[in-house]
Design an enzyme around this catalytic site. Structure first.
Site, PDB file in Angstrom:
ATOM      1  N   HIS A 270      15.601  19.389  19.754  1.00 16.59           N
ATOM      2  CA  HIS A 270      16.627  20.379  20.090  1.00 16.59           C
ATOM      3  C   HIS A 270      17.000  20.392  21.566  1.00 16.59           C
ATOM      4  O   HIS A 270      17.943  21.075  21.946  1.00 16.59           O
ATOM      5  CB  HIS A 270      16.108  21.770  19.680  1.00 16.59           C
ATOM      6  CG  HIS A 270      17.111  22.874  19.828  1.00 16.59           C
ATOM      7  ND1 HIS A 270      18.251  22.962  19.055  1.00 16.59           N
ATOM      8  CD2 HIS A 270      17.145  23.947  20.667  1.00 16.59           C
ATOM      9  CE1 HIS A 270      18.938  24.035  19.404  1.00 16.59           C
ATOM     10  NE2 HIS A 270      18.290  24.650  20.378  1.00 16.59           N
ATOM     11  N   TRP A 271      16.285  19.631  22.413  1.00 18.22           N
ATOM     12  CA  TRP A 271      16.490  19.754  23.863  1.00 18.22           C
ATOM     13  C   TRP A 271      16.736  18.382  24.485  1.00 18.22           C
ATOM     14  O   TRP A 271      15.955  17.920  25.319  1.00 18.22           O
ATOM     15  CB  TRP A 271      15.266  20.416  24.482  1.00 18.22           C
ATOM     16  CG  TRP A 271      15.517  21.209  25.724  1.00 18.22           C
ATOM     17  CD1 TRP A 271      16.706  21.456  26.342  1.00 18.22           C
ATOM     18  CD2 TRP A 271      14.521  21.881  26.524  1.00 18.22           C
ATOM     19  NE1 TRP A 271      16.527  22.223  27.462  1.00 18.22           N
ATOM     20  CE2 TRP A 271      15.200  22.505  27.589  1.00 18.22           C
ATOM     21  CE3 TRP A 271      13.143  22.001  26.420  1.00 18.22           C
ATOM     22  CZ2 TRP A 271      14.520  23.244  28.554  1.00 18.22           C
ATOM     23  CZ3 TRP A 271      12.474  22.740  27.378  1.00 18.22           C
ATOM     24  CH2 TRP A 271      13.148  23.363  28.429  1.00 18.22           C
TER      25      TRP A 271
END
Length: 291
Positions: A270-271
């Site tokens: 997600h990052w």
């Protein structure tokens, strides 16, 4: 105008008053088009999400990266209601205060929803739009019912925040939920996040955001029906193995946003700016360089 202080490299830290709030601002570069970077929720901040991207961007762009109200070194609004609409209004006020008529917006997770909402509200002020594992592209959260119960149980939330502040092991475990590759969770990143957790009022802005967004039947901010209205050139960057915003959400957004470009970063959660910074920076710079 804010007072600025060099903090090393090309990044400058400054404070600016927006409305009644003192806001921390990171900036770099002085030539080229303006790029505004919008971080995510949780305990994120401009430095946490964007520090590895700012130097590359600053070669050919004026870069502005605020700590959103209630995050990093920016003050929490006295009303405590940190909704998507509030942050869109804040972004409008920030650009007005800095005399930025038009900019490219890059938003990750919660910041992506803010950028999307701003682009729908004020398309004439958006040069290019970059959505990074963006919130606002799904109708329900993962494990939605359990997430709803947790978000609306303040005592349970308080216990979790207390555990995170007290334990680097808990911080490392939370990062492994955001990352696909556990070896990419460095001790330095764990320390960065743990230090961020020691700030006063940490978590209050995000808890307010979650209470606003997680409804029993689904998520409050869902831009899917309006994605065909997006007019600025748009890049969608998404981690292949994002556990919070599934890749299918990005693929649907790509189908609906006219002329959009989709970049899927393999072996990434997600990052992307922190897990796969080289791949992320390359995709971002290539997109912003397009005529």
């Amino acid at each position: 105008m804010p007072e600025e202080a060099a903090t090393g490299g090309v990044m400058l830290a400054s404070s600016v008053v927006i409305g009644s709030l003192r806001v921390r601002l990171w900036s770099a570069g002085s030539t080229g088009d303006c790029v505004v970077l919008l971080h995510g929720g949780g305990v994120d901040s401009a430095s946490l999400s964007w520090r590895l991207a700012i130097a590359s961007l600053a070669d050919n762009h004026r870069v502005i990266a605020p700590d959103l109200p209630g995050y990093g070194e920016s003050e929490l609004p006295s009303h405590g209601r940190c909704t998507v609409e509030y942050y869109i209004a804040f972004l409008t006020a920030l650009m007005d205060a800095l005399r930025i008529e038009r900019a490219s917006l890059v938003g990750i997770s919660m910041g992506g929803a803010i950028a999307l909402g701003f682009a729908l509200q004020s398309p004439q002020r958006v040069e290019r739009l970059v959505l990074v594992d963006s919130y606002g592209l799904q109708r329900r959260a993962p494990a939605h019912v359990a997430s709803f119960v947790f978000v609306h149980a303040p005592l349970l939330q308080s216990l979790v925040w207390r555990l995170m502040r007290a334990s680097r092991a808990a911080v490392q475990a939370s990062l492994r939920n955001l990352f696909y590759d556990p070896t990419a969770v460095s001790p330095q990143l764990v320390d960065e996040l743990w230090r961020a957790l020691q700030r006063p009022d940490v978590g209050r802005a995000f808890s307010s955001f979650q209470r606003s967004e997680l409804l029993w039947a689904g998520l409050r901010t869902v831009y899917i029906p309006r994605l065909r209205e997006i007019t600025p050139p748009t890049l969608i960057v998404h981690g292949e193995h994002d556990s919070l915003v599934p890749l299918e959400c990005a693929r649907l957004a790509h189908q609906l946003i006219p002329g959009s470009t989709l970049c899927v970063i393999p072996r990434c959660g997600h990052w992307p700016p922190r897990e796969r910074p080289d791949e992320f920076n390359r995709a971002l710079l290539n997109f912003l360089a397009l005529a």
